[in-house]
Design an enzyme around this catalytic site. Structure first.
Site, PDB file in Angstrom:
ATOM      1  N   VAL A   1       6.301   3.996  13.832  1.00 35.80           N
ATOM      2  CA  VAL A   1       5.346   5.030  14.238  1.00 35.80           C
ATOM      3  C   VAL A   1       4.654   4.581  15.517  1.00 35.80           C
ATOM      4  CG1 VAL A   1       3.201   6.204  13.608  1.00 35.80           C
ATOM      5  CG2 VAL A   1       5.029   5.940  11.925  1.00 35.80           C
TER       6      VAL A   1
ATOM      7  N   GLY B   1       0.826  -1.205   0.000  1.00 35.67           N
ATOM      8  CA  GLY B   1       0.000   0.000   0.000  1.00 35.67           C
ATOM      9  C   GLY B   1       0.858   1.252   0.000  1.00 35.67           C
TER      10      GLY B   1
ATOM     11  N   GLU C   1       1.559 -23.355   0.279  1.00 33.56           N
ATOM     12  CA  GLU C   1       2.831 -23.171  -0.427  1.00 33.56           C
ATOM     13  C   GLU C   1       3.996 -23.636   0.442  1.00 33.56           C
ATOM     14  OE1 GLU C   1       2.319 -19.037  -1.527  1.00 33.56           O
ATOM     15  OE2 GLU C   1       1.648 -19.587  -3.526  1.00 33.56           O
TER      16      GLU C   1
END
Ligand SMILES: Cc1cc2nc3c(=O)[nH]c(=O)nc-3n(C[C@H](O)[C@H](O)[C@H](O)COP(=O)(O)OP(=O)(O)OC[C@H]3O[C@@H](n4cnc5c(N)ncnc54)[C@H](O)[C@@H]3O)c2cc1C
Length: 474
Positions: free
Chosen positions: A92, A28, A187
């Site tokens: 943060v 993102g 996987e």
């Protein structure tokens, strides 16, 4: 040692352009930053790590196919040509939505970053559904640290088995349990089985690696439930053919150093002795979601995801955009494409505001399909109306992943490593250091702060968490 917070100069004190702060350098955050390349804004990307991580290939780092550098380029390098972007390393810890500042910390140094627009893309950590103590014995797979620790544990188990003399101990060392039959678990289990049956087949003198047990467990009744019944069943059969024992309807009730305890659908509790346990079962959104929820009144769900408005902003705060695994909107899955498209959408919203243009239509996620590899030359692909599996699906998986790996050099070396592993038998990335294997436990022994970040947030959150690995996109 801590220092008093350093306040970085506000936008109007420097270039005079609006200042965009992006939290997170994952899918993102990075795609949002790149989409702002030509905008008249100053972009600051704050990341807890100095790299962008291509999480879908972490299991290949853990099983010795790829090196960590191939899936984790330095964010600074990726953005080096983007003159309006700055990269800051730090975690943060606070967002002041009134003063419009973000505080990041690194090694006791606090830095305050003023913003005009904020994009929060801090992703998600592992969830043990309220059983965080499982993490000590069953590492998750969310970071490079996790993958390298798992690499050490997996290859180390074979080494220890070679030295053991007690048959029960050899069996325990050669038993690998993967919890969670979503794409990551499938996987991972497929690759460990291939590692044992192909790569390591002739490497040992006393043990026979091909006898290793690889168990894929899930409390749900199906493999890859988000791919639908038919593909899930085909994946199950393919895994079984590749030597993986698939155990469904099996809920994990305890994990310790020597094994795992499971409760089957009929209520029976049983124990599996296994030295290596891998947790691929659930995720918990970054604790910044809860922090923002408290500060803005936005709703936060059990998995820590914060509800966003249709334009991906928070109520009463059109300057705060939340994207990716942290956001809750229309039950969108926690997948890379949701984060990428969300990041680009938030960037476009900022560009329009800066240019004085009309806002865009509400965010609309374009589902590009989902895929997962089962083994060498075999994958499943779900493109909505078109679902298929086998070699063609695997070639498609290969091409798409090559396309999305960031950087030409990484793409080239990943392709070479895939040739070595898939056409030959070798795996060129088998190194694991003692620190990679034991470092996490040593750090945890040092204090609580470390563990809180490791599991995606503080301990006072709803312990239930949620499985967001319900991926529907590749
Ligand atoms: C093992 C695995 C396999 C996956 N496989 C697939 C797949 O095959 N297909 C698919 O579509 N999706 C897959 N996903 C999911 C996909 O990777 C995520 O949906 C996607 O990464 C979400 O992007 P994001 O930007 O929201 O978060 P992330 O990519 O996780 O990025 C979050 C960023 O925020 C940073 N950060 C976190 N907290 C802070 C903080 N407090 N301060 C500063 N920075 C912070 C992190 O360091 C990171 O850079 C997989 C995920 C995992 C873990």
């Amino acid at each position: 040692m801590t220092t008093s917070p350093t306040r970085l100069p506000a936008a109007h004190e420097t270039t005079g352009r609006p200042r965009v702060v992006i939290i997170g350098s994952g899918f993102g955050g990075l795609f949002a930053a790149k989409a702002l390349a030509k905008a008249p804004v100053d972009v600051t990307v704050i990341g807890k790590t100095a790299h962008h991580l291509f999480q879908p290939l972490l299991y290949q780092v853990a099983t010795g196919i790829l090196s960590e550098g191939e899936i984790a380029p330095a964010t600074r390098e990726v953005l080096r040509k983007q003159q309006n972007a700055t990269t800051v390393l730090g975690e943060v810890t606070d967002i002041d939505v009134d003063a419009r500042t973000v505080t990041s910390q690194i090694l006791g140094r606090a830095t305050v970053h003023p913003y005009d627009e904020l994009i929060v893309a801090a992703g998600a950590g592992q969830s043990y559904f309220g059983n965080d103590h499982f993490a000590e014995f069953a590492p998750g797979m969310k970071s490079i640290d996790d993958a390298l620790e798992l690499r050490g544990r997996i290859f180390g188990a074979f080494e220890l088995a070679e030295l053991a003399t007690d048959p029960a101990e050899i069996d325990r060392l050669l038993t690998f349990v993967v919890v969670g039959a979503g794409p990551t678990g499938v996987e991972m289990a497929g690759q460990i089985s291939e590692l044992a049956r192909r790569t390591l087949r002739r490497d040992f003198r006393r043990i026979d690696p091909t006898t290793a047990r690889v168990i894929l467990l899930d409390a749900a009744p199906a493999v890859l439930p988000s791919f639908g019944e038919k593909l899930g069943e085909r994946a199950r059969r393919q895994l079984t053919a590749g030597g993986v024992e698939v155990q469904l309807g099996a809920m994990v009730t305890n994990v310790d150093a020597d094994g795992i305890e499971v409760k089957d659908a009929d209520g029976q509790v049983r124990r599996i002795d296994a030295a290596t346990k891998i947790w691929a079962a659930g995720v918990q959104a970054s604790s910044l979601g809860r922090l923002l929820g408290e500060k803005t009144g936005a709703e936060v769900d059990r998995a820590g995801r914060i509800s966003v408005q249709p334009d991906l902003t928070l109520p009463g705060h059109p300057e705060i955009h939340v994207v990716g695994d942290m956001m809750a909107l229309d039950r969108l899955p926690g997948v890379a494409q949701v984060a990428i498209q969300g990041g680009r959408y938030a960037a476009e919203a900022i560009k329009r505001r800066v240019a004085g243009k009309q806002p865009q239509a509400p965010f609309h996620y374009k589902d590009k399909g989902s895929m997962a590899t089962i083994s060498r030359f075999h994958a499943v692909v779900d493109l909505g109306t078109l679902k298929f599996e086998g070699f063609t699906a695997w070639v498609m998986w290969l091409a798409l992943h090559l396309l999305y790996i960031v950087g030409f050099r990484s793409r080239f070396t990943a392709a070479v490593n895939w040739l070595v592993s898939f056409l030959g038998r070798g795996r060129s990335q088998r190194v694991a250091t003692q620190q990679q294997v034991y470092g996490r436990l040593a750090l945890e022994a040092l204090g609580a702060g470390w563990e809180a970040t490791k599991t995606g947030g503080p301990k006072n959150v709803d312990p239930a968490g949620e499985d967001m690995t319900n991926r529907e996109s590749a």
